[in-house]
Design a protein around this motif. Structure first.
Motif, PDB file in Angstrom:
ATOM      1  N   ASP A   9       0.915  -1.174  -0.143  1.00 52.07           N
ATOM      2  CA  ASP A   9       0.013  -0.006   0.112  1.00 52.07           C
ATOM      3  C   ASP A   9       0.740   1.352   0.042  1.00 52.07           C
ATOM      4  N   ALA A  12       1.768   1.925  -3.661  1.00 51.23           N
ATOM      5  CA  ALA A  12       0.789   1.984  -4.523  1.00 51.23           C
ATOM      6  C   ALA A  12       0.605   3.067  -5.639  1.00 51.23           C
ATOM      7  N   LEU A  61       4.433  -2.565  -9.575  1.00 51.77           N
ATOM      8  CA  LEU A  61       3.503  -2.999  -8.404  1.00 51.77           C
ATOM      9  C   LEU A  61       3.028  -4.355  -8.410  1.00 51.77           C
TER      10      LEU A  61
END
Length: 237
Positions: A9, A12, A61
C-alpha cells in the motif's frame, strides 16, 4: 500478511514500468523507479517464474505483489520489485559496527547466518543464532518463541519477509531493540511502525554495477557493486 499488505500500500501510488530484471544465483535485482535487490530464495524443486522471460515492461507494483506468494522464488522477485519502488533514504552506516556496539554485554538473538555471527558471540553476554536449516550451535526457528522475548537485541535478516515470518519475529521482539538487516530490507517506515527499531539496508548508487554483480554470481554483501549501506531508525517523540 498485513505487513506485506502495508508495504505494498505504501508504494501503490509510485507504480511504473519495470526496465530490468535479473534473477541471479544469490540475489535478485529489479529496476523500475530505482534499482532494488532481494535475496534469491530457492527450494529443491525446479521452479519457473510466472511469465518468465516477459517481465520487462510489466507494472513494478504487479511484480511487487508477488511478495505475498508462498513460492520463495516468486516472493524474492516481489521483494526486489517492492524495493525498486522505494526511495531508500537513510544515513550512511557500518552495519557490523552498529550490531557489535549494541550487542556488547547484552543478550542477543540473531535470525540469519550472517558473517559477523562469531563476533557477536564474542562480545554478547549471551547469544542465540537461528537458521532455517540449523548447523552446529544454531537453533531451529521454532525456538524463537522462547528466546526472543528474553533478548535485549534482536537482529533479523530481511529475507524473513520472503518466508512470511518477519511480522511474528517483530512481535516477539517488542521489548527489545530490533534491527532488520541486509540488502533485502525495504527502507520504509512501514517496518518501523510494525515494530522494528532500526533498518539497516542499502541505497543503490550505480544500478549497472549492481546488476553486473548479481549476474556474475556475487554472494557476499561486500562484493555487491553500486550500493551504499544506510540506516534508518525509529524516532521517539
Amino acid at each position: 500478511m498485513r505487513l506485506a499488505g502495508d508495504l505494498l500500500d505504501s508504494v501503490a501510488d509510485l507504480d511504473c514500468a519495470v526496465t530490468r530484471v535479473c534473477v541471479g544465483l544469490h540475489w535478485t535485482a529489479v529496476e523500475s523507479r530505482h534499482a532494488g535487490v532481494a535475496h534469491t530464495c530457492k527450494t529443491d524443486r525446479k521452479v519457473e517464474l510466472t511469465d518468465a522471460g516477459h517481465l520487462i515492461g510489466r507494472s513494478a507494483l504487479e511484480l511487487a505483489r508477488r511478495l505475498r506468494s508462498w513460492e520463495p522464488l516468486e516472493a524474492s522477485v516481489g521483494l526486489a520489485a517492492l524495493n525498486s519502488l522505494i526511495d531508500a533514504t537513510g544515513s550512511p552506516a557500518d552495519a557490523l559496527e552498529q550490531v557489535l556496539d549494541l550487542a556488547m554485554g547484552r543478550t542477543v538473538t540473531v535470525v540469519g547466518r550472517f558473517p559477523f555471527n562469531p563476533r557477536v558471540a564474542e562480545v554478547a553476554a549471551q547469544a542465540y543464532f537461528f537458521e532455517t536449516n540449523p548447523d552446529g550451535t544454531e537453533l531451529p526457528a521454532a525456538a524463537c518463541e522462547e528466546v526472543i522475548p528474553l533478548s535485549d537485541l534482536v537482529v533479523i535478516t530481511a529475507t524473513t519477509l520472503i518466508n512470511k515470518t518477519l511480522s511474528r519475529l517483530l512481535e516477539l521482539g517488542r521489548g527489545a531493540t530490533t534491527i532488520v538487516l541486509g540488502p533485502s530490507t525495504p527502507m520504509n517506515d512501514v517496518l518501523l511502525r510494525h515494530g522494528a527499531s532500526i533498518l539497516a539496508g542499502i541505497r543503490v548508487t550505480d544500478p549497472d554495477a549492481l546488476f553486473r554483480a548479481v549476474m556474475q554470481g556475487v554472494k557476499r554483501f561486500a562484493g555487491l557493486g553500486g550500493v551504499e549501506a544506510i540506516r534508518r531508525e525509529l524516532q521517539w517523540n
